[in-house]
Design a protein around this motif. Sequence first.
Motif, mmCIF file in Angstrom:
data_model
loop_
_atom_site.group_PDB
_atom_site.id
_atom_site.type_symbol
_atom_site.label_atom_id
_atom_site.label_comp_id
_atom_site.label_asym_id
_atom_site.label_seq_id
_atom_site.Cartn_x
_atom_site.Cartn_y
_atom_site.Cartn_z
ATOM 1 N N LEU A 263 0.803 -1.228 0.000
ATOM 2 C CA LEU A 263 0.000 0.000 0.000
ATOM 3 C C LEU A 263 0.836 1.279 0.000
ATOM 4 C CD1 LEU A 263 -2.654 -1.153 2.623
ATOM 5 C CD2 LEU A 263 -2.909 -1.066 0.140
ATOM 6 N N TYR A 264 0.309 2.268 -0.709
ATOM 7 C CA TYR A 264 0.935 3.594 -0.823
ATOM 8 C C TYR A 264 -0.190 4.625 -0.753
ATOM 9 C CZ TYR A 264 4.549 0.575 -2.771
ATOM 10 O OH TYR A 264 5.457 -0.436 -2.942
ATOM 11 N N ASP A 265 0.194 5.900 -0.642
ATOM 12 C CA ASP A 265 -0.826 6.953 -0.621
ATOM 13 C C ASP A 265 -1.179 7.433 -2.034
ATOM 14 O OD1 ASP A 265 -1.211 7.518 2.385
ATOM 15 O OD2 ASP A 265 0.959 7.455 2.125
ATOM 16 N N CYS A 266 -0.281 7.176 -2.990
ATOM 17 C CA CYS A 266 -0.594 7.529 -4.383
ATOM 18 C C CYS A 266 0.364 6.771 -5.291
ATOM 19 C CB CYS A 266 -0.468 9.038 -4.624
ATOM 20 S SG CYS A 266 1.230 9.617 -4.630
ATOM 21 N N ASP A 267 0.078 6.816 -6.578
ATOM 22 C CA ASP A 267 0.874 6.084 -7.567
ATOM 23 C C ASP A 267 2.287 6.661 -7.694
ATOM 24 O OD1 ASP A 267 0.446 3.837 -9.379
ATOM 25 O OD2 ASP A 267 0.907 5.243 -10.990
ATOM 26 N N PHE A 268 2.457 7.951 -7.358
ATOM 27 C CA PHE A 268 3.795 8.559 -7.464
ATOM 28 C C PHE A 268 4.668 8.120 -6.283
ATOM 29 C CE2 PHE A 268 0.866 11.730 -9.467
ATOM 30 C CZ PHE A 268 1.091 11.257 -10.746
ATOM 31 N N ASN A 269 4.053 8.029 -5.095
ATOM 32 C CA ASN A 269 4.809 7.482 -3.967
ATOM 33 C C ASN A 269 5.143 6.015 -4.214
ATOM 34 O OD1 ASN A 269 4.901 9.867 -2.628
ATOM 35 N ND2 ASN A 269 3.648 9.244 -0.878
ATOM 36 N N LEU A 270 4.260 5.323 -4.917
ATOM 37 C CA LEU A 270 4.551 3.939 -5.313
ATOM 38 C C LEU A 270 5.827 3.913 -6.172
ATOM 39 C CD1 LEU A 270 1.882 1.555 -6.923
ATOM 40 C CD2 LEU A 270 4.243 1.587 -7.650
ATOM 41 N N ALA A 271 5.877 4.803 -7.157
ATOM 42 C CA ALA A 271 7.056 4.862 -8.030
ATOM 43 C C ALA A 271 8.307 5.251 -7.256
ATOM 44 C CB ALA A 271 6.809 5.861 -9.169
ATOM 45 N N ALA A 272 8.124 6.105 -6.232
ATOM 46 C CA ALA A 272 9.273 6.574 -5.439
ATOM 47 C C ALA A 272 9.616 5.613 -4.304
ATOM 48 C CB ALA A 272 8.965 7.967 -4.867
ATOM 49 N N GLY A 273 8.807 4.569 -4.118
ATOM 50 C CA GLY A 273 9.062 3.598 -3.053
ATOM 51 C C GLY A 273 8.740 4.119 -1.662
ATOM 52 N N LEU A 274 7.825 5.098 -1.580
ATOM 53 C CA LEU A 274 7.419 5.651 -0.273
ATOM 54 C C LEU A 274 6.114 4.977 0.161
ATOM 55 C CD1 LEU A 274 8.040 9.477 -0.883
ATOM 56 C CD2 LEU A 274 9.488 7.880 0.397
ATOM 57 N N HIS A 275 6.229 4.029 1.076
ATOM 58 C CA HIS A 275 5.058 3.244 1.485
ATOM 59 C C HIS A 275 4.088 4.062 2.338
ATOM 60 C CE1 HIS A 275 6.399 -0.744 0.141
ATOM 61 N NE2 HIS A 275 7.614 -0.266 0.336
ATOM 62 N N HIS A 276 2.814 3.701 2.233
ATOM 63 C CA HIS A 276 1.795 4.289 3.105
ATOM 64 C C HIS A 276 2.202 4.031 4.555
ATOM 65 C CE1 HIS A 276 -1.927 5.019 5.176
ATOM 66 N NE2 HIS A 276 -2.008 3.758 5.539
ATOM 67 N N SER A 277 2.116 5.047 5.365
ATOM 68 C CA SER A 277 2.442 5.026 6.802
ATOM 69 C C SER A 277 3.915 4.691 7.063
ATOM 70 C CB SER A 277 1.512 4.084 7.590
ATOM 71 O OG SER A 277 1.781 2.745 7.258
ATOM 72 N N GLY A 278 4.738 4.736 6.003
ATOM 73 C CA GLY A 278 6.186 4.626 6.202
ATOM 74 C C GLY A 278 6.719 3.199 6.307
#
Lengths: 312, 110
Positions: A263-278
């Motif tokens: 899970l991620y907060d958005c598709d761009f954080n997905l691309a950047a590897g930034l997971h939802h809630s860290g």
Amino acid sequence: MSRSAFEDTLVQHGLELKRDETTTLQINVGLACNLACRHCHLEAGPIRTELMNEETVEAVIDCAGRFNFTAIDITGGAPELLPHLPQMVVRLAPLTSRLIIRTNLTALELPESAALPALYRDHRVVIVASLPAVNAAQAESQRGGGTWETSINALRRLNEFGYGSEGSGLELDLVSNPTGAFLPAGQAQLERRFHQDLQRRYGIAFTNLYTFANVPLGRFRSWLEQSGNLDGYLKKLAGGFNPCTFSGLMCRSQISVDWNGFLYDCDFNLAAGLHHSGHKLHISDLTRLPLPGTLIPVGDHCYSCTAGSGFT
Amino acid sequence: MDTYYDPADLAKFGDIGKDAPELGKKFFDYYGAVFAEGALTGREKALIALAVAHAVQCPYCIDAYTTDCLEKGSNLEEMTEALHVVSAIRGGASLVHGVQMRKIAEKLSL
């Protein structure tokens, strides 16, 4: 870890990026795509093999049934390349009032996609199609040679199924990303132009046009670096920071799941590897929707969604 | 200074008001009003500005209005056509003076 420039900007404005009520489930079914667009933040393409497996598809459908999402948004890669897509459409459509499927249009023209438009129509799927420009040269500079005619054919076929026609209830939205290191045109003005040009030159109708800035990640970032545009583009995005975009940012109201179920907060954080809630959280372990007020991980790519009129 | 024209100087345009603030303000207010949406769209005005930028051969303006045209949704086909309008008018302005040449030559000639 040092703070990103975007975090500094938030501090300067006294802002924190926090989640609101979660209303949308975005499903990224994988990076496999028939195109390798030069602006793709995920570096999707024909050589990518990442696709959601059946077990994860089941976990996603199960999640959609456990919670109440007003919108479910399927993206990729090219969702058409997922063998389980028809099954997802049939089972997800009753679980939400708005099932959205994104398409690059050319994947809809593949022989194996022949049955999809009728399936979409029967389940009132909202189609969101990429079309960067109403000009073949610009469109193909982003998406590759030969894509223009195929895209036009796909739009005509969708129109034949009733998509984009007023009163049909079948929504066909277009998305235009700039074809280079510059910001998108004003949405309302460009939408008028797309309506006029596509109708006049090709007899094509659509519902809405959305304009989005390119995100400096993945293949687009590589191009920015190689072409010497990275610094100027990042400055342009940062210079366009508009705090008024904050309330409508999509990351505040959606939860995004990748092809592996994380899970991620958005598709761009997905691309950047930034997971939802860290941290890595699998959709099958999601026992409740994220609480409003949960902090959203950010990076400098977030400037893309806060520049000008924003990316909501 | 390597060159008289440095792209970074474009961002310093506003500094021109520093020693004549009232005139600077009047100019930039006028400039802003000219480029606001009116009977002509912002996109049309950007195309005109791009064409004039080439006519007056201003590198700053060419840089600024190439970007502005792209950001207002114009494409290279349209922008190139705008430059041909400039070329036609500039070339035509020379050529049309041939009327004077012909008139004078005719007067002087047997």
